[in-house]
Structures are given as C-alpha cells and as structure tokens.
Design a protein around this motif. Structure first.
Motif, short mmCIF file in Angstrom:
data_model
loop_
_atom_site.label_atom_id
_atom_site.label_comp_id
_atom_site.label_asym_id
_atom_site.label_seq_id
_atom_site.Cartn_x
_atom_site.Cartn_y
_atom_site.Cartn_z
N ARG A 51 26.64 -65.17 -23.53
CA ARG A 51 26.82 -65.74 -24.87
C ARG A 51 27.25 -64.66 -25.86
N ALA A 52 26.65 -63.48 -25.75
CA ALA A 52 27.02 -62.38 -26.65
C ALA A 52 28.45 -61.95 -26.42
N ALA A 53 28.91 -61.99 -25.17
CA ALA A 53 30.27 -61.56 -24.86
C ALA A 53 31.30 -62.43 -25.55
N PHE A 54 31.02 -63.73 -25.67
CA PHE A 54 31.97 -64.64 -26.30
C PHE A 54 32.07 -64.43 -27.81
N GLU A 55 31.09 -63.80 -28.40
CA GLU A 55 31.14 -63.56 -29.83
C GLU A 55 32.21 -62.53 -30.19
N HIS A 56 32.74 -61.84 -29.19
CA HIS A 56 33.72 -60.78 -29.44
C HIS A 56 35.09 -61.11 -28.88
N THR A 57 35.31 -62.36 -28.51
CA THR A 57 36.60 -62.72 -27.92
C THR A 57 37.48 -63.49 -28.88
N GLY A 58 37.00 -63.79 -30.08
CA GLY A 58 37.81 -64.53 -31.03
C GLY A 58 38.11 -65.94 -30.59
N GLY A 59 37.28 -66.51 -29.69
CA GLY A 59 37.49 -67.88 -29.24
C GLY A 59 38.41 -68.01 -28.05
N TYR A 60 38.91 -66.90 -27.51
CA TYR A 60 39.77 -66.96 -26.35
C TYR A 60 38.95 -66.99 -25.07
N ALA A 61 39.58 -67.50 -24.00
CA ALA A 61 38.94 -67.44 -22.70
C ALA A 61 39.00 -66.02 -22.17
N LYS A 62 38.08 -65.69 -21.28
CA LYS A 62 38.09 -64.39 -20.65
C LYS A 62 37.54 -64.55 -19.24
N GLU A 63 37.82 -63.57 -18.41
CA GLU A 63 37.30 -63.62 -17.06
C GLU A 63 35.78 -63.43 -17.08
N MET A 64 35.11 -64.20 -16.23
CA MET A 64 33.66 -64.18 -16.25
C MET A 64 33.13 -63.56 -14.96
N SER A 65 31.82 -63.34 -14.94
CA SER A 65 31.17 -62.71 -13.79
C SER A 65 31.20 -63.63 -12.57
N ASP A 66 30.96 -63.05 -11.39
CA ASP A 66 30.91 -63.84 -10.17
C ASP A 66 29.80 -64.88 -10.23
N ASP A 67 28.67 -64.51 -10.83
CA ASP A 67 27.56 -65.44 -10.94
C ASP A 67 27.95 -66.64 -11.80
N TYR A 68 28.63 -66.37 -12.92
CA TYR A 68 29.08 -67.47 -13.79
C TYR A 68 30.06 -68.36 -13.03
N ARG A 69 31.00 -67.75 -12.32
CA ARG A 69 32.01 -68.55 -11.62
C ARG A 69 31.37 -69.45 -10.57
N GLN A 70 30.29 -68.98 -9.95
CA GLN A 70 29.61 -69.81 -8.97
C GLN A 70 28.96 -71.02 -9.63
N ARG A 71 28.31 -70.79 -10.76
CA ARG A 71 27.70 -71.90 -11.51
C ARG A 71 28.78 -72.86 -12.02
N GLN A 72 29.91 -72.28 -12.46
CA GLN A 72 31.02 -73.10 -12.93
C GLN A 72 31.56 -73.97 -11.81
N SER A 73 31.74 -73.39 -10.64
CA SER A 73 32.28 -74.13 -9.50
C SER A 73 31.38 -75.30 -9.11
N THR A 74 30.08 -75.08 -9.14
CA THR A 74 29.13 -76.14 -8.80
C THR A 74 29.22 -77.29 -9.80
N LEU A 75 29.29 -76.95 -11.09
CA LEU A 75 29.34 -77.97 -12.13
C LEU A 75 30.64 -78.78 -12.03
N ILE A 76 31.77 -78.09 -11.86
CA ILE A 76 33.05 -78.79 -11.79
C ILE A 76 33.10 -79.69 -10.57
N ALA A 77 32.57 -79.23 -9.45
CA ALA A 77 32.56 -80.05 -8.23
C ALA A 77 31.76 -81.33 -8.45
#
Length: 398
Positions: free
Chosen positions: A222-248
């Motif tokens: 959450r803190a990392a997104f505060e410094h991206t100006g609202g743009y997407a960025k590459e996320m950690s492997d752990d996040y991508r795993q959680r993301q993949s589960t949710l999207i599936a």
C-alpha cells in the motif's frame, strides 16, 4: 512550412494523422499542407474534402514526401518510407518506440523525430495525449467486439419465452480503455466487475456503476502505491500469486473478459492462464487488448481469433482504434495539432521549444543523434528513462 500527410502503409491501419478540420487550421496558421491521395479514404474523408480545406494532393508516396519540412503520420515509417523522407525533415507519429527498429536510419538522415506515445502525463499534456484518446476508443470498441462474438444477449431480457440473465463482464485494468469499457458495457445492460492493481481507481470504477474487486494489500504494498502517481507498477511474486488466484475465481463466473494491461518496454503481464481459461464457461469471450505484446491471456494470438478446447473465444485484435476510423482519426489529428504548437512559431516556422519538458520527453532523434533507449548517443533524458518504472500504457485519466 510544408507539412505532408502520407497514406498509412501498415496493413489494417485505417486512420490518418490529419483531418480536413485540422488541415484547415494548419493552413490558417500559414503552413502549406500536402495530403497523399487516398490518405483519408478509410476514415471516410476524400481528396475533395482535403482540397476544400486548402490542401494540395500528392499523387503517390514519392510525390507526397518531396521537399517536406514536417511529416505527420499515425504509424512510424518503415524502411521504404524512410528512404522518401527528406534530409533534416521533422517527423511526428506514434512509434511503438520500445519495439521500433529504425531510429538509426532516421538519425542518419538528420530527422527530428517525435514519439507521441511518450508525452508525459501532466495536465498540460492532456490535449496532446494520443494514448488516452485512442485507448478511449479502443475500450469502447472492445465491448462491441465482445458482443459480436458472445452467443447471448448482453442485457437482461424478460419475454414471453422466459427471462434472460444479463451478461457478466470482467474488465482487467481500469485505465482509460478500461473505464470506457465499463461505461459501454453498463450502457449495454451487463453486470460489470473490474480488477486493477491501483487502489486509486476504485472511486472511478464505482462511479460508473461497476463493482471493484481487489487483492488485499499489505502495508508495504500500500505504501509503494503512494509513490507511483496512480500508475501501475510491477508487483512482488507474492502479490502476483494472490492476484492470479483472485482473477481465476472471477474468470470462472464471467461471460466476457476484457483485458487492458500493458507495460511499456516489457511483455504484457499474463493475467489469464491456460488453466484459468479451462475453468470458464463454453461460449465465454476474452478480448485481449494486449495481444500484440504477448497477451494478457496465455492463449491469445495477435490479430487472430482462437477458440479453446472448452469453447472460449479469445480475440487478439491489435488495433481496435482503427475499427472506429473516423472518430479515431479526428481525435488523433487534434492531439497532433496541439502538439505542433510546441514545434512551430506564430510565423509558421519550425522552431521547436527544446527546453520544454514535453519536447524533451518525446524527441527520439535529433541532429543525427538518438535520444531513446540503449542506442541513445547523448545521455538518455530523465523524462524518458523514468518510464522504466513502467507506467501502464492505458493510464488513469488525470
């Protein structure tokens, strides 16, 4: 100054870089304008329309490029077109800069080349932002394309023969294309759910009547997104795993999925695996707007329609904006016209504002040097190299 508008040579490209409206304005500014015969035909503007606006007509490519001071195109030139560009001319177009292989050839001809997709996302750049204008159109067209392939109604129907449930649409990415896709799908009566890695998009998604789904973020993420100006960025492997589960989980319930995730200079992130497609209902449709960059779906193929073993249709059209040629060209042309205000003075001369941050960000060749990427001969400018942090190509509207 002589400004020329060639006919686009790339297969499937129906757009043109100047409309009769913008040609008329350029001529009022003191420029001469030459348009190649047939350049606007696919966008439903004829040579007579450009003549009425005050332009002259070039019979073919060779005669169009002669003595050009400034060339306006939608797609960057191939090698045959580069041969026709006069020495020291200026070129304004969309380059697909991370994959464009001919910057050295342009530099060798002392061409001043400007990549419009590199316009920084600042307030002053909004009226020049081709990514936003064309993504808006692509998001709209993606929903219509999905409806074309989907074997059911989009809205709920209640008839004497029984009721039809509304389609469930899942949109991955809530940038410009995603938001327009939400609005279009809602107008067509679908139930819309949206996933985006950027928490800041929730408010915009919900304001359009869609349901926002998200991966729960830890404090560090959450803190990392505060410094991206609202743009997407590459996320950690752990996040991508959680993301993949949710999207599936969401994909298994969806009738239509529209994916919009693109990161400049890198392969498109895979959001829908082959295994996820296998869980989807027969007759479901995926519109992969990132297919030409590897695809957000593992089964996507650029400019092809693929049907999975379980009956899911995956559409990989790589130029959706070109399917709405007239409005896409009109918007592109207005973006270009505004950008030219930074390249020309009141007397109609080519005098680029070299210190302007937009010019610095977009200029990719100048005076024989390359200003972009690993091949850059001067130091790569901060405005360009900062994109290595990978803002998503389909940005959040400012």
């Amino acid at each position: 100054m002589l400004i020329v508008i060639p006919k686009e040579s790339r297969q499937g490209e129906t757009r043109v870089a100047a409309s009769p409206e913008t040609v008329k304005k350029l001529i009022k500014q003191g420029h001469q304008v030459r348009v190649q015969s047939g350049a606007g035909f696919a966008a439903h503007w004829h040579d007579a329309d450009y003549l009425a606006a005050g332009a002259t007509i070039g019979i073919d490519s060779a005669s169009t490029y002669i003595d050009a001071s400034l060339i306006l195109k939608v797609q960057a030139p191939d090698t045959s077109e580069i041969e026709l560009i006069p020495q020291h001319a200026a070129l304004v177009c969309q380059f697909d800069i991370y994959r464009y292989p001919h910057l050295a050839a342009l530099a060798a001809k002392q061409v001043d080349a400007y990549a419009l997709e590199l316009i920084p996302r600042i307030t002053r750049g909004q009226s020049m932002d081709i990514l936003s204008s064309q993504a808006n159109i692509a998001g709209y067209r993606a929903v219509l394309l999905a409806a074309q392939y989907f074997p059911r109604f989009m809205p709920m129907f209640m008839t004497a023969a029984g009721s039809v449930k509304p389609a469930r649409v899942l949109i991955l990415g809530a940038g410009v294309a995603g938001l327009q896709a939400i609005a279009t799908a809602k107008r067509m009566g679908a139930i819309v759910e949206v996933f985006d890695v950027r928490p800041a998009t929730r408010e915009q998604v919900e304001s359009l009547g869609a349901k926002f789904i998200e991966v729960e973020l830890n404090d560090e993420e959450r803190a990392a997104f505060e410094h991206t100006g609202g743009y997407a960025k590459e996320m950690s492997d752990d996040y991508r795993q959680r993301q993949s589960t949710l999207i599936a989980q969401q994909a298994a319930q969806a009738d239509i999925i529209i994916t919009t995730a693109l990161i400049p200079g890198k392969a498109a992130p895979v959001l829908i695996s082959t295994e996820t497609v296998a869980t989807m209902k027969s007759g479901s449709v995926i519109i992969d707007m990132a297919a030409s960059y590897g695809g957000n779906c593992q089964l996507s193929k650029a400019d092809e329609v693929v049907t999975s073993d379980n009956g899911v249709t995956i559409v990989g059209h790589s130029n959706l904006a070109a399917l709405v040629a007239t409005d896409a060209s009109s918007m592109f042309a207005r973006n270009v016209l505004t950008f030219l205000g930074l390249l020309t003075n009141k007397e109609g001369q080519y005098v680029p504002q070299s210190e302007d941050e937009i010019i610095q960000a977009t200029r990719v060749t100048h005076a024989g040097s390359i200003y972009f990427g690993e091949a850059a001969t001067p130091p790569t400018k901060t405005a360009i190299s900062s994109t290595a942090e990978a803002p998503i190509i389909d940005p959040i509207p400012a």
